[in-house]
Design a protein around this motif. Sequence first.
Motif, short mmCIF file in Angstrom:
data_model
loop_
_atom_site.label_atom_id
_atom_site.label_comp_id
_atom_site.label_asym_id
_atom_site.label_seq_id
_atom_site.Cartn_x
_atom_site.Cartn_y
_atom_site.Cartn_z
N THR A 6 37.99 57.71 36.71
CA THR A 6 37.17 57.49 37.90
C THR A 6 36.20 56.32 37.77
OG1 THR A 6 37.37 59.80 38.52
CG2 THR A 6 35.58 58.56 39.52
N PRO A 7 35.37 56.22 36.71
CA PRO A 7 34.45 55.10 36.59
C PRO A 7 35.17 53.76 36.61
CG PRO A 7 33.89 56.81 35.01
CD PRO A 7 35.22 57.17 35.59
N ARG A 8 36.29 53.68 35.94
CA ARG A 8 37.04 52.42 35.91
C ARG A 8 37.55 52.07 37.30
NH1 ARG A 8 42.44 51.17 32.27
NH2 ARG A 8 42.63 48.98 32.89
N VAL A 9 38.00 53.06 38.03
CA VAL A 9 38.48 52.83 39.39
C VAL A 9 37.35 52.30 40.26
CG1 VAL A 9 39.31 53.96 41.49
CG2 VAL A 9 40.35 54.51 39.27
N LYS A 10 36.16 52.88 40.08
CA LYS A 10 35.00 52.42 40.86
C LYS A 10 34.69 50.95 40.57
CE LYS A 10 32.38 56.63 41.82
NZ LYS A 10 31.09 57.32 41.62
N VAL A 11 34.77 50.60 39.29
CA VAL A 11 34.49 49.22 38.90
C VAL A 11 35.50 48.27 39.54
CG1 VAL A 11 34.47 47.58 36.96
CG2 VAL A 11 33.32 49.78 36.74
N LEU A 12 36.76 48.65 39.46
CA LEU A 12 37.81 47.80 40.04
C LEU A 12 37.65 47.68 41.55
CD1 LEU A 12 40.89 49.03 37.97
CD2 LEU A 12 39.74 46.81 37.80
N GLU A 13 37.27 48.79 42.18
CA GLU A 13 37.06 48.76 43.63
C GLU A 13 35.86 47.88 43.97
OE1 GLU A 13 36.90 51.90 47.38
OE2 GLU A 13 36.99 52.66 45.32
N ALA A 14 34.81 47.98 43.16
CA ALA A 14 33.63 47.14 43.38
C ALA A 14 33.99 45.67 43.25
CB ALA A 14 32.54 47.51 42.38
N VAL A 15 34.81 45.33 42.26
CA VAL A 15 35.27 43.95 42.07
C VAL A 15 36.08 43.50 43.28
CG1 VAL A 15 36.77 42.45 40.71
CG2 VAL A 15 35.22 44.04 39.55
N SER A 16 36.94 44.38 43.77
CA SER A 16 37.77 44.06 44.94
C SER A 16 36.90 43.72 46.14
CB SER A 16 38.69 45.24 45.26
OG SER A 16 39.40 44.99 46.46
N TYR A 17 35.86 44.53 46.39
CA TYR A 17 34.95 44.25 47.51
C TYR A 17 34.19 42.93 47.30
CZ TYR A 17 35.51 48.70 49.99
OH TYR A 17 36.01 49.76 50.74
N ALA A 18 33.81 42.66 46.05
CA ALA A 18 33.10 41.41 45.75
C ALA A 18 33.99 40.21 46.05
CB ALA A 18 32.65 41.39 44.29
N LEU A 19 35.27 40.29 45.71
CA LEU A 19 36.20 39.20 45.99
C LEU A 19 36.40 39.01 47.49
CD1 LEU A 19 38.87 39.90 43.21
CD2 LEU A 19 37.29 37.96 43.31
N ARG A 20 36.45 40.12 48.23
CA ARG A 20 36.57 40.02 49.68
C ARG A 20 35.32 39.39 50.29
NH1 ARG A 20 38.79 46.07 51.27
NH2 ARG A 20 40.28 46.26 49.56
N ALA A 21 34.18 39.75 49.72
CA ALA A 21 32.93 39.15 50.21
C ALA A 21 32.92 37.65 49.98
CB ALA A 21 31.73 39.79 49.48
N TYR A 22 33.40 37.25 48.82
CA TYR A 22 33.45 35.81 48.48
C TYR A 22 34.34 35.07 49.48
CZ TYR A 22 33.99 31.66 45.54
OH TYR A 22 34.00 30.37 45.05
N ARG A 23 35.52 35.64 49.75
CA ARG A 23 36.44 34.98 50.69
C ARG A 23 35.86 34.93 52.09
NH1 ARG A 23 42.51 37.17 51.46
NH2 ARG A 23 42.80 36.07 49.48
#
Length: 326
Positions: A6-23
């Motif tokens: 679960t914690p790792r999934v949260k981290v990956l999801e947070a990274v995914s949102y950060a990349l979307r924010a950047y785009r």
Amino acid sequence: METPETPRVKVLEAVSYALRAYRAMFEGNLYKALYYCDESLRLQSDFLIPLFLKGLILTSLGKVDEAIEVFNTLVRLGDKNPITYLFLGQLYGIKGSCSDALKNYKKALNIEDNFPSAQFLKLLCLESLGKYEELLEEYDKVLRVAPNLKILYVKKADILRKLGKYYEALECINKALEKDPNDINALYLKGVLLKRMNKFEEAYQVFKKLIDELNVKWLDALRHLASICLTIGEFKEAIKYAEEGLKIAGEDPTFLYYIGKAYERLKEYERAKEYLNRCIEKKPSYVKALLSLAKIHEEEGNYEKAADLYVKSQLYMDKHVKRDLD
């Protein structure tokens, strides 16, 4: 029940949102980018990348206080990016808090000393705050690294002028002119310095070059030259340069006074009275014009008119003194 993943999934999801924010940010969709930043931070509140992006977005949206709060959060979380401090400095500058801006520019330079943007903004803050001695030290540091930056010699000379160090300022401005004898900013400041040092003939030559040779028609330069011409007895030239000023500025009281004064010194009293009256019409409290006009009327034997003008000039002088005391 949470799994070890679960914690790792949260981290990956947070990274995914950060990349979307950047785009989204670079596509110009700032509110969508802001939403993705918040989603990323919801999953991982100490994630520096979406925090930094959020600060940039809020800055772009003009939300200064919120942007400051975000960048300060980054600092509290241990961010050592000098750009974070640069943005904080600029945001505090927008709010008019030059002292806080300066603190952040200094922190940026403590992290990365070769940071021209932070160095430049730090210099602006020091000048705005009137920290001239520290500013001179900073100019010297930059000039040791980049001795051909003539604009810094001009800026340094201007600060020395403000401190009343005219000879040091003149030495500094001459270094700028060694690099470019036709630098108009350096020539103007040299003329001002020479005039302040009562070196009127030299100042006259500098302003003549600026105005006649280089065709620089700055109003202040014309005012200085017309004033110098009156001082050294070049009355017809005083009229010439003051008339050039009138063509640009219209019925400017100072230029009108200079012309009137020059005609007075040439004993062309009718012309002198014409311009002095025009000056007083534009600015009734122009004491020098009132005194010059009074003197002319006295010379012509019109004592009643002269006395009236002397009284008016004294009243205005008394008002100025009272205002200064208040």
